[in-house]
Design a protein around this motif. Structure first.
Motif, PDB file in Angstrom:
ATOM      1  N   ALA A 162      30.036  31.719  35.352  1.00  0.00           N
ATOM      2  CA  ALA A 162      31.416  31.985  34.926  1.00  0.00           C
ATOM      3  C   ALA A 162      32.126  32.903  35.921  1.00  0.00           C
ATOM      4  O   ALA A 162      33.292  32.686  36.269  1.00  0.00           O
ATOM      5  CB  ALA A 162      31.422  32.608  33.538  1.00  0.00           C
ATOM      6  N   LEU A 163      31.426  33.941  36.390  1.00  0.00           N
ATOM      7  CA  LEU A 163      32.021  34.896  37.330  1.00  0.00           C
ATOM      8  C   LEU A 163      32.381  34.220  38.642  1.00  0.00           C
ATOM      9  O   LEU A 163      33.474  34.420  39.182  1.00  0.00           O
ATOM     10  CB  LEU A 163      31.053  36.050  37.584  1.00  0.00           C
ATOM     11  CG  LEU A 163      31.541  37.134  38.553  1.00  0.00           C
ATOM     12  CD1 LEU A 163      32.814  37.783  38.040  1.00  0.00           C
ATOM     13  CD2 LEU A 163      30.449  38.181  38.774  1.00  0.00           C
ATOM     14  N   VAL A 164      31.457  33.414  39.166  1.00  0.00           N
ATOM     15  CA  VAL A 164      31.717  32.693  40.421  1.00  0.00           C
ATOM     16  C   VAL A 164      32.916  31.759  40.264  1.00  0.00           C
ATOM     17  O   VAL A 164      33.785  31.681  41.142  1.00  0.00           O
ATOM     18  CB  VAL A 164      30.463  31.914  40.861  1.00  0.00           C
ATOM     19  CG1 VAL A 164      30.791  31.005  42.050  1.00  0.00           C
ATOM     20  CG2 VAL A 164      29.329  32.863  41.225  1.00  0.00           C
ATOM     21  N   SER A 165      32.970  31.047  39.134  1.00  0.00           N
ATOM     22  CA  SER A 165      34.073  30.114  38.889  1.00  0.00           C
ATOM     23  C   SER A 165      35.402  30.853  38.803  1.00  0.00           C
ATOM     24  O   SER A 165      36.413  30.413  39.368  1.00  0.00           O
ATOM     25  CB  SER A 165      33.823  29.344  37.589  1.00  0.00           C
ATOM     26  OG  SER A 165      32.644  28.585  37.660  1.00  0.00           O
ATOM     27  N   LEU A 166      35.425  31.981  38.114  1.00  0.00           N
ATOM     28  CA  LEU A 166      36.667  32.731  37.940  1.00  0.00           C
ATOM     29  C   LEU A 166      37.151  33.353  39.243  1.00  0.00           C
ATOM     30  O   LEU A 166      38.358  33.373  39.520  1.00  0.00           O
ATOM     31  CB  LEU A 166      36.477  33.817  36.877  1.00  0.00           C
ATOM     32  CG  LEU A 166      36.364  33.309  35.434  1.00  0.00           C
ATOM     33  CD1 LEU A 166      35.949  34.424  34.494  1.00  0.00           C
ATOM     34  CD2 LEU A 166      37.689  32.698  34.981  1.00  0.00           C
ATOM     35  N   ILE A 167      36.232  33.856  40.047  1.00  0.00           N
ATOM     36  CA  ILE A 167      36.629  34.403  41.352  1.00  0.00           C
ATOM     37  C   ILE A 167      37.211  33.293  42.226  1.00  0.00           C
ATOM     38  O   ILE A 167      38.203  33.498  42.935  1.00  0.00           O
ATOM     39  CB  ILE A 167      35.429  35.083  42.053  1.00  0.00           C
ATOM     40  CG1 ILE A 167      35.057  36.374  41.311  1.00  0.00           C
ATOM     41  CG2 ILE A 167      35.755  35.393  43.514  1.00  0.00           C
ATOM     42  CD1 ILE A 167      33.835  37.070  41.838  1.00  0.00           C
ATOM     43  N   GLY A 168      36.613  32.116  42.154  1.00  0.00           N
ATOM     44  CA  GLY A 168      37.135  30.967  42.901  1.00  0.00           C
ATOM     45  C   GLY A 168      38.539  30.601  42.440  1.00  0.00           C
ATOM     46  O   GLY A 168      39.428  30.336  43.266  1.00  0.00           O
ATOM     47  N   ILE A 169      38.749  30.587  41.126  1.00  0.00           N
ATOM     48  CA  ILE A 169      40.080  30.286  40.574  1.00  0.00           C
ATOM     49  C   ILE A 169      41.089  31.335  41.029  1.00  0.00           C
ATOM     50  O   ILE A 169      42.217  31.005  41.427  1.00  0.00           O
ATOM     51  CB  ILE A 169      40.009  30.233  39.033  1.00  0.00           C
ATOM     52  CG1 ILE A 169      39.214  29.001  38.585  1.00  0.00           C
ATOM     53  CG2 ILE A 169      41.414  30.192  38.428  1.00  0.00           C
ATOM     54  CD1 ILE A 169      38.910  28.977  37.099  1.00  0.00           C
ATOM     55  N   TRP A 170      40.704  32.611  40.993  1.00  0.00           N
ATOM     56  CA  TRP A 170      41.599  33.690  41.417  1.00  0.00           C
ATOM     57  C   TRP A 170      41.991  33.544  42.881  1.00  0.00           C
ATOM     58  O   TRP A 170      43.167  33.692  43.234  1.00  0.00           O
ATOM     59  CB  TRP A 170      40.915  35.038  41.179  1.00  0.00           C
ATOM     60  CG  TRP A 170      41.739  36.216  41.614  1.00  0.00           C
ATOM     61  CD1 TRP A 170      42.746  36.810  40.928  1.00  0.00           C
ATOM     62  CD2 TRP A 170      41.629  36.932  42.859  1.00  0.00           C
ATOM     63  NE1 TRP A 170      43.279  37.864  41.655  1.00  0.00           N
ATOM     64  CE2 TRP A 170      42.606  37.962  42.847  1.00  0.00           C
ATOM     65  CE3 TRP A 170      40.786  36.813  43.973  1.00  0.00           C
ATOM     66  CZ2 TRP A 170      42.767  38.848  43.906  1.00  0.00           C
ATOM     67  CZ3 TRP A 170      40.955  37.690  45.027  1.00  0.00           C
ATOM     68  CH2 TRP A 170      41.930  38.702  44.988  1.00  0.00           C
ATOM     69  N   LEU A 171      41.016  33.245  43.722  1.00  0.00           N
ATOM     70  CA  LEU A 171      41.298  33.074  45.155  1.00  0.00           C
ATOM     71  C   LEU A 171      42.243  31.906  45.397  1.00  0.00           C
ATOM     72  O   LEU A 171      43.182  32.003  46.201  1.00  0.00           O
ATOM     73  CB  LEU A 171      39.992  32.854  45.928  1.00  0.00           C
ATOM     74  CG  LEU A 171      39.115  34.086  46.161  1.00  0.00           C
ATOM     75  CD1 LEU A 171      37.764  33.676  46.730  1.00  0.00           C
ATOM     76  CD2 LEU A 171      39.808  35.067  47.098  1.00  0.00           C
ATOM     77  N   ILE A 172      42.017  30.805  44.693  1.00  0.00           N
ATOM     78  CA  ILE A 172      42.859  29.615  44.874  1.00  0.00           C
ATOM     79  C   ILE A 172      44.284  29.889  44.400  1.00  0.00           C
ATOM     80  O   ILE A 172      45.255  29.578  45.106  1.00  0.00           O
ATOM     81  CB  ILE A 172      42.260  28.407  44.123  1.00  0.00           C
ATOM     82  CG1 ILE A 172      40.957  27.955  44.802  1.00  0.00           C
ATOM     83  CG2 ILE A 172      43.252  27.246  44.075  1.00  0.00           C
ATOM     84  CD1 ILE A 172      40.176  26.926  44.015  1.00  0.00           C
ATOM     85  N   LEU A 173      44.416  30.490  43.214  1.00  0.00           N
ATOM     86  CA  LEU A 173      45.745  30.684  42.623  1.00  0.00           C
ATOM     87  C   LEU A 173      46.570  31.747  43.339  1.00  0.00           C
ATOM     88  O   LEU A 173      47.787  31.571  43.520  1.00  0.00           O
ATOM     89  CB  LEU A 173      45.613  31.046  41.142  1.00  0.00           C
ATOM     90  CG  LEU A 173      45.027  29.990  40.209  1.00  0.00           C
ATOM     91  CD1 LEU A 173      45.052  30.484  38.768  1.00  0.00           C
ATOM     92  CD2 LEU A 173      45.780  28.662  40.314  1.00  0.00           C
ATOM     93  N   THR A 174      45.962  32.852  43.733  1.00  0.00           N
ATOM     94  CA  THR A 174      46.739  33.983  44.266  1.00  0.00           C
ATOM     95  C   THR A 174      46.729  34.093  45.788  1.00  0.00           C
ATOM     96  O   THR A 174      47.624  34.740  46.355  1.00  0.00           O
ATOM     97  CB  THR A 174      46.225  35.313  43.682  1.00  0.00           C
ATOM     98  OG1 THR A 174      44.863  35.505  44.079  1.00  0.00           O
ATOM     99  CG2 THR A 174      46.307  35.307  42.162  1.00  0.00           C
ATOM    100  N   ILE A 175      45.758  33.507  46.447  1.00  0.00           N
ATOM    101  CA  ILE A 175      45.652  33.670  47.906  1.00  0.00           C
ATOM    102  C   ILE A 175      45.830  32.352  48.642  1.00  0.00           C
ATOM    103  O   ILE A 175      46.738  32.200  49.475  1.00  0.00           O
ATOM    104  CB  ILE A 175      44.280  34.286  48.297  1.00  0.00           C
ATOM    105  CG1 ILE A 175      44.012  35.577  47.524  1.00  0.00           C
ATOM    106  CG2 ILE A 175      44.236  34.520  49.808  1.00  0.00           C
ATOM    107  CD1 ILE A 175      44.989  36.698  47.792  1.00  0.00           C
ATOM    108  N   ILE A 176      44.983  31.389  48.336  1.00  0.00           N
ATOM    109  CA  ILE A 176      44.928  30.153  49.128  1.00  0.00           C
ATOM    110  C   ILE A 176      46.118  29.248  48.872  1.00  0.00           C
ATOM    111  O   ILE A 176      46.826  28.832  49.807  1.00  0.00           O
ATOM    112  CB  ILE A 176      43.603  29.404  48.856  1.00  0.00           C
ATOM    113  CG1 ILE A 176      42.413  30.265  49.279  1.00  0.00           C
ATOM    114  CG2 ILE A 176      43.583  28.066  49.591  1.00  0.00           C
ATOM    115  CD1 ILE A 176      41.067  29.709  48.881  1.00  0.00           C
TER     116      ILE A 176
END
Length: 483
Positions: free
Chosen positions: A249-263
């Motif tokens: 869950a943590l890995v998935s959420l960090i990935g979502i955060w990176l995609i939505l706010t940075i990438i």
């Protein structure tokens, strides 16, 4: 009431368990300190920029009025300045303001762009973004939400308590909403004090004298950021509930955060600029100059276009030289030249703005996939720190510049003789009291109606996101498994 009571109990239990982790205190204090720093930084930036703008706007006005008697066309070339003051909400959302200029030099026959941006006088670190309250709310708090919520349900599944909870009559819907409320209650410990400070600073900057327009902007600013944070609370719980382990869950959420706010934000900007390529500044100015030259040179007495105007005037007034016209011929020609060059510039500018509008519309369309882009656009629009506000400033300054130039041309037509002075005669001038005929420039920020009209796609995307997440919760409540 029973259902609500159950959800509140789940939320309280989650909140208590969160604060058993000492790392939460450290992270919360760190973000709280960042929010305080951002508030101080925004306050200092706002005061510094507005004091500078007021100072130089006043000096520019005084310099204009102190000019001695002279030919009005020389005054048109002497020029003036237009300065843009920051709005009170820009204290919390810097937006694009540090990269756009806040002053434009205004002169006859030429349109200049805004200069003196903060980025122009800063080091390259500014390109990574300044720390503002909006940045903390939009980027760091979602990361904190994911840190708090990654094990909200996954941990219950791992230690076997999830099956036990569900067997005691608690439904998935109650569990999900309870966990969402639990995360929200923790985040509100940061969000609510931030809003209190935000409103107090906002009132202080305006000496507690506020307009309905500014009040509505502030309310929407708070509301949209609250909804935005709730999005991430829901996403955190849903990802945790659908993950087998907390780690996953943590890995998935960090990935979502990176995609939505940075990438995704940077990628969409790059793609938009690639799909709708805008001309360079050199190419843009060159195209304008070429079109103006096709129309003729108002400063060249032998130019074909303006010679035709002269011949027409001589026939109309039945005279054989411009010196016999009942008005100043040069002033008339300058008026015509200003009208033509301004129209050509505005036509080219509109074409350029259409390209930029396409680039921005591509980015705004992606807000249907990314709530961060939607809230960022709304936040900048409400604080008048977005691209459209910059263009609005440019247009207001251009209207002022054109009226200033034409006012000077009108004075030349009315008061300056066609007879040129001899080598020992006093130059043809008018009294300096006429300079006050040109009013001082004052920038008017966009009103709430224009902001909402510009950001309608962002508003629609937020509404769709709200509906989508509610549907997703209902779907998850019916299909999630305890194991």
């Amino acid at each position: 009431m029973k259902i609500l009571h159950t959800e509140i109990l789940i939320a309280k239990h989650f909140k208590n368990s969160v604060f058993k982790n000492s790392a939460v205190y450290i992270i919360t204090l760190f973000i709280g300190a960042l929010l305080l720093y951002a508030a101080f930084s925004g306050w200092d930036n706002y005061n510094s920029q507005n004091e500078t703008s007021e100072k130089y706007q006043h000096e520019s006005r005084e310099d204009w009025l102190k000019n001695p008697d002279k030919n009005p066309h020389r005054m048109a070339h002497y020029g003036n300045f237009a300065f843009r003051k920051s709005t009170s909400l820009s204290v919390f959302e810097f937006g694009m303001e540090p990269f756009f200029g806040n002053a434009i030099f205004l002169e006859a026959h030429k349109q200049n762009t805004a200069n003196f941006s903060e980025a122009g006088f800063s080091n390259s670190m500014l390109r990574f973004g300044e720390i503002s309250i909006a940045m903390v709310l939009q980027i760091l708090l979602p990361l904190l939400i994911f840190f708090l919520g990654f094990n909200a349900v996954a941990f219950e599944r791992e230690n076997g308590t999830l099956k036990l909870l569900l067997s005691q009559g608690i439904s998935w819907k109650q569990l999900l909403f309870g966990k969402i409320l639990g995360i929200a209650s923790v985040i509100m410990l940061l969000f609510i004090p931030t809003i209190i400070v935000l409103v107090f600073v906002w009132l202080l900057l305006q000496n507690f004298s506020i307009s309905a327009d500014e009040t509505f902007k502030m309310i929407l600013f708070i509301l949209f950021h609250f909804i935005y944070l709730m999005f991430f609370c829901v996403i955190a719980v849903l990802v945790s509930a659908s993950s087998k382990t907390s780690k996953k869950a943590l890995v998935s959420l960090i990935g979502i955060w990176l995609i939505l706010t940075i990438i995704l934000p940077r990628t969409t900007q790059a793609i938009g600029a690639y799909l709708y390529e805008a001309p360079s500044k050199v190419a843009f100015n060159s195209a304008i100059e070429q079109d103006i030259l096709k129309q003729g040179d108002s400063h060249n007495p032998n130019d074909v276009h303006y010679k035709a105007i002269k011949d027409s005037l001589l026939r109309t007034y039945k005279v054989d030289s411009v010196q016999k016209l009942p008005f100043n011929y040069s002033g008339f020609i300058m008026t015509e030249g200003e009208r033509i060059s301004s129209k050509i510039y505005n036509d080219h500018l509109e074409e350029l703005l259409k390209i930029y509008a396409k680039q921005n519309s591509f980015s705004k369309a992606v807000s249907f996939l990314n709530p961060y882009i939607a809230v960022k656009n709304l936040s900048m629009g409400l604080s008048n720190t977005d691209y459209d506000s910059y263009i609005d400033f440019q247009k207001q300054a251009e209207v002022y510049r054109y009226n200033m130039a034409q006012k000077m041309n009108a004075l030349q037509i009315k008061y300056i003789s066609n007879k040129k002075p001899g080598p020992n005669e006093k130059p043809l001038t008018i009294g300096k009291e006429h300079w006050a005929d040109v009013e001082e420039f004052h920038y008017e920020p966009k009103g709430i109606a224009n902001v909402l009209k510009t950001e309608i796609l962002s508003i629609i995307s937020i509404i769709i996101w709200i509906i989508f997440l509610f549907v997703l919760i209902r779907f998850a409540a019916k299909n999630l498994k305890a194991i």
